[in-house]
Design a protein around this motif. Structure first.
Motif, PDB file in Angstrom:
ATOM      1  N   GLU A  82      28.543  61.619  52.857  1.00 58.53           N
ATOM      2  CA  GLU A  82      29.228  62.341  51.789  1.00 58.53           C
ATOM      3  C   GLU A  82      28.532  63.678  51.548  1.00 58.53           C
ATOM      4  O   GLU A  82      27.307  63.767  51.574  1.00 58.53           O
ATOM      5  CB  GLU A  82      29.225  61.519  50.493  1.00 58.53           C
ATOM      6  CG  GLU A  82      29.959  62.164  49.339  1.00 58.53           C
ATOM      7  CD  GLU A  82      29.902  61.316  48.070  1.00 58.53           C
ATOM      8  OE1 GLU A  82      30.686  61.564  47.146  1.00 58.53           O
ATOM      9  OE2 GLU A  82      29.055  60.390  48.009  1.00 58.53           O
ATOM     10  N   ALA A  83      29.334  64.722  51.333  1.00 63.30           N
ATOM     11  CA  ALA A  83      28.827  66.036  50.928  1.00 63.30           C
ATOM     12  C   ALA A  83      29.787  66.551  49.868  1.00 63.30           C
ATOM     13  O   ALA A  83      30.884  67.013  50.182  1.00 63.30           O
ATOM     14  CB  ALA A  83      28.744  66.985  52.110  1.00 63.30           C
ATOM     15  N   ARG A  84      29.384  66.438  48.615  1.00 66.87           N
ATOM     16  CA  ARG A  84      30.267  66.779  47.490  1.00 66.87           C
ATOM     17  C   ARG A  84      29.801  68.076  46.848  1.00 66.87           C
ATOM     18  O   ARG A  84      28.677  68.180  46.354  1.00 66.87           O
ATOM     19  CB  ARG A  84      30.285  65.645  46.460  1.00 66.87           C
ATOM     20  CG  ARG A  84      31.319  65.845  45.355  1.00 66.87           C
ATOM     21  CD  ARG A  84      31.364  64.653  44.412  1.00 66.87           C
ATOM     22  NE  ARG A  84      30.140  64.495  43.649  1.00 66.87           N
ATOM     23  CZ  ARG A  84      29.231  63.574  43.878  1.00 66.87           C
ATOM     24  NH1 ARG A  84      29.393  62.703  44.860  1.00 66.87           N
ATOM     25  NH2 ARG A  84      28.139  63.487  43.136  1.00 66.87           N
ATOM     26  N   LEU A  85      30.663  69.087  46.862  1.00 70.59           N
ATOM     27  CA  LEU A  85      30.328  70.417  46.346  1.00 70.59           C
ATOM     28  C   LEU A  85      30.619  70.483  44.855  1.00 70.59           C
ATOM     29  O   LEU A  85      31.718  70.183  44.408  1.00 70.59           O
ATOM     30  CB  LEU A  85      31.136  71.484  47.084  1.00 70.59           C
ATOM     31  CG  LEU A  85      30.848  72.936  46.742  1.00 70.59           C
ATOM     32  CD1 LEU A  85      29.433  73.314  47.165  1.00 70.59           C
ATOM     33  CD2 LEU A  85      31.861  73.840  47.446  1.00 70.59           C
ATOM     34  N   ASN A  86      29.605  70.879  44.082  1.00 71.49           N
ATOM     35  CA  ASN A  86      29.760  71.065  42.643  1.00 71.49           C
ATOM     36  C   ASN A  86      29.586  72.524  42.317  1.00 71.49           C
ATOM     37  O   ASN A  86      28.699  73.181  42.848  1.00 71.49           O
ATOM     38  CB  ASN A  86      28.712  70.250  41.862  1.00 71.49           C
ATOM     39  CG  ASN A  86      28.849  68.775  42.121  1.00 71.49           C
ATOM     40  OD1 ASN A  86      29.948  68.260  42.268  1.00 71.49           O
ATOM     41  ND2 ASN A  86      27.721  68.077  42.214  1.00 71.49           N
ATOM     42  N   ARG A  87      30.404  73.039  41.392  1.00 66.06           N
ATOM     43  CA  ARG A  87      30.263  74.438  40.998  1.00 66.06           C
ATOM     44  C   ARG A  87      29.014  74.601  40.151  1.00 66.06           C
ATOM     45  O   ARG A  87      28.703  73.773  39.314  1.00 66.06           O
ATOM     46  CB  ARG A  87      31.482  74.905  40.212  1.00 66.06           C
ATOM     47  CG  ARG A  87      31.254  76.315  39.657  1.00 66.06           C
ATOM     48  CD  ARG A  87      32.519  77.015  39.286  1.00 66.06           C
ATOM     49  NE  ARG A  87      32.206  78.398  38.938  1.00 66.06           N
ATOM     50  CZ  ARG A  87      33.095  79.306  38.678  1.00 66.06           C
ATOM     51  NH1 ARG A  87      34.361  79.014  38.744  1.00 66.06           N
ATOM     52  NH2 ARG A  87      32.759  80.531  38.358  1.00 66.06           N
ATOM     53  N   GLN A  88      28.330  75.708  40.373  1.00 72.94           N
ATOM     54  CA  GLN A  88      27.148  76.044  39.589  1.00 72.94           C
ATOM     55  C   GLN A  88      27.194  77.528  39.267  1.00 72.94           C
ATOM     56  O   GLN A  88      27.265  78.371  40.131  1.00 72.94           O
ATOM     57  CB  GLN A  88      25.873  75.731  40.379  1.00 72.94           C
ATOM     58  CG  GLN A  88      24.592  76.034  39.614  1.00 72.94           C
ATOM     59  CD  GLN A  88      23.374  75.650  40.429  1.00 72.94           C
ATOM     60  OE1 GLN A  88      23.471  75.017  41.461  1.00 72.94           O
ATOM     61  NE2 GLN A  88      22.214  76.039  39.970  1.00 72.94           N
TER      62      GLN A  88
END
Length: 585
Positions: free
Chosen positions: A571-577
């Motif tokens: 899994e590679a889950r992109l979160n906004r920062q």
């Protein structure tokens, strides 16, 4: 025809709220969160003003009634028309194109370093939406926009605004708090401007250059317009205005051919040819630069292209020089931004001084390298030392009794038996003894090994060339697994950011090893998860994000070091920062 029900609601609301409001403070930024908002477009034959009016501010946008006009019956007709537009000194008469009460339009809210995130939204959820057209016959050379003002020149309400001319953005989010004069350039809307220099967009220049000096790559990134490209290359487009995907693919290839042989770059004194080049279609607006994913049609007059030229390196260079040789009639000065691991420095090139250079002044630079993973793995065994000692003593007494069996051996035998019983009673009193092992028997060692492997993976991800990737992997990956793990790194650890750039891993944190399972070949399989802070950008537009990874790692010990024998990114889950860095983030 305008809907009848919203007009009744509007009229009733205005009658029940007769007191006008006035803005006390117009902040210097954050216009996208203003209670009232205007989207203004200067078109070929008219100015279109799309207003969103907060329900508490409707009165401030009402035009004055004509003499003898019925105040109630004219409410809807007068809504929004306190906003005035003058062309070459003549007031343009507004026509109501649309009027309705509807939910407020969502807009991207910026993170402002000075003030942090916006405070709680106290605006009305519903707005009065009115679209006004201000037609003109001849193209004006000067257009004045006048928001609703009191007799003392104070704005009746805070108004956020964005402008465009013939589809080309003229400003980012701004506040409109006074009369502003606009000078349209009908031949090339990119050069349309306001008299007030604060009403502008981030990307002011039609041509922009960005040189990125990184540990494993030097990149030259350029923003150009299709109109500029036509001045350098005969694209043979004829009178075509709208271009399809096939036409744009041909144009993009011609742009690549031009830039592969233009604007020569020198690295450490050697002229260098790009090893790769690509072109992206871009849009520029209130959210900065945005990559357009496979547009079906492109407007020839407003098309914007981003070109990326790649120069792979084995290490951070000592000196980089660029000579710019593509100018046009309108642009004599081209902004150039050069960035390295220490930050970015703005500069420029001109026809008279077309050269710009960078030198490595980073004093405490350590070239990123992968390292062997040396972690001592031990196995703990509980040993009942008291029982063991008593048993040994009992055996000694038993042996002594056997040797003296012709005498008083019974007493010695009873003593030995008693000691054995005592040893049995003390068997729970143990001491942990540790021994080296080739398998992972405890989570503490597994976490330390995984942390070092993940750090090595981040370093390996910097490599842009296959041969160098294999070389750096050999420090912690078995020879037979190098190709497979290299492919998995490119697949599972690659993150493409909104600018189109491939992200680099800056740091990792929060690593947790969920399980450790032994393998039949003597190695171990680790299930782990961690968070990685990644960054990357093109064309001066830097993005930072956090990626949550989960992966299976297979490890085995050889000659005192741990090697990766298998890797699967689950899994590679992109979160906004949010970030305050970058050209127009």
């Amino acid at each position: 025809m305008m809907p009848f029900k919203p007009l009744i609601i509007l009229a009733v609301f205005l009658l029940l709220h007769p007191m006008p409001t006035q803005a006390d403070l117009l902040p210097a930024n954050g216009a996208e969160t203003a209670a009232n908002f205007a989207e203004i477009s200067v078109l070929e034959d008219r100015v279109r003003v799309a207003l969103e009016i907060d329900l508490d501010d409707v009165h401030g946008f009402l035009a004055k009634p004509a003499e003898g006009e019925n105040l109630v019956s004219s409410l809807t007709e007068r809504t929004g028309k306190a906003f005035e537009v003058h062309a070459d000194g003549t007031a343009l008469l507004p026509e109501t194109y649309q009027l309705e009460v509807r939910p407020r339009k969502p807009r991207v809210t910026a993170f402002r370093p000075s003030y942090g995130l916006p405070s709680n939204d106290e605006r009305s959820a519903q707005v009065v939406s009115v679209v006004l057209d201000y037609p003109f016959t001849d193209r004006p050379t000067e257009i004045e926009f006048k928001p609703p003002l009191t007799s003392d020149g104070i704005p009746t309400a805070a108004i956020g605004v964005i402008f465009d001319h013939l589809g080309v953005a003229v400003t980012d989010y701004r506040y409109l708090s006074r009369s502003e004069v606009f000078y349209p350039n009908w031949n090339d809307p990119w050069y349309s401007r306001f008299e007030n220099p604060n009403l502008t967009r981030h990307h002011k220049s039609a041509l922009m250059s960005f040189v990125s000096v990184e540990p494993r790559e030097v990149r030259h990134e350029v923003i150009i317009r299709l109109r500029d490209l036509e001045g350098w290359v005969d694209l043979r487009l004829g009178e075509t205005t709208d271009l399809d995907a096939a036409a744009m693919a041909n144009i993009e290839q011609q742009a690549i051919d031009l830039f592969l042989s233009s604007n020569p770059l020198t690295i450490d004194g050697q002229p260098i040819v790009p090893s790769a080049a690509k072109v992206e279609q871009l849009s520029v607006g209130v959210n900065g630069l945005k990559v357009l994913e496979n547009p079906l049609n492109t407007n020839r007059d407003t098309a914007l292209l981003g070109i990326v030229l790649s120069y792979p390196r084995d290490k951070l260079p000592n000196e980089v020089s660029l000579k710019w040789d593509l100018f046009n009639e309108e642009t004599e000065t081209i902004p150039v931004q050069i960035s390295d691991p220490a930050g970015a420095v703005p500069g420029q090139v001109t026809r008279d001084v077309p050269d710009i250079s960078w030198k490595n002044y980073i004093l405490n630079w350590s070239d990123p390298k992968t390292q062997p993973v040396r972690v001592a793995a031990v196995r703990s065994i509980p040993v009942p030392v008291w029982s063991l000692g008593l048993v040994i003593f009992a055996i000694f007494l038993g042996a002594f009794a056997w040797r003296n069996r012709s005498g008083q051996w019974q007493g010695w035998a009873v003593g030995a038996l008693s000691i054995c019983l005592a040893a049995t009673a003390l068997r729970t009193a143990t001491v942990e003894m540790t021994f080296p092992t080739d398998t992972l028997a405890n989570t503490e060692a597994a976490v330390e090994i995984t942390e070092k492997i993940v750090s090595n993976l981040a370093t390996a991800r910097l490599e842009t060339q296959g041969a160098q990737m294999s070389e750096v992997l050999s420090a912690f990956v078995t020879a037979e697994a190098v190709n497979d793990i290299g492919a998995e790194i490119r697949r599972g650890l690659s993150v493409t950011l909104p600018s189109g750039a491939a992200a680099q891993i800056e740091s990792t944190e929060g690593l947790i090893v969920e399980s450790v399972e032994p393998k039949t070949d003597g190695g171990s399989q680790l299930l782990a998860r961690w968070n990685a802070s990644v960054s990357g950008g093109h064309w001066g537009h830097l993005h930072r994000r956090t990626v949550a990874y989960r992966a299976l790692l297979e490890v085995r010990q050889y000659e005192g070091a741990w090697f990766l024998t298998g890797l699967t990114i689950l899994e590679a889950r992109l979160n906004r920062q949010f970030t305050s860095e970058g050209g127009n983030s």
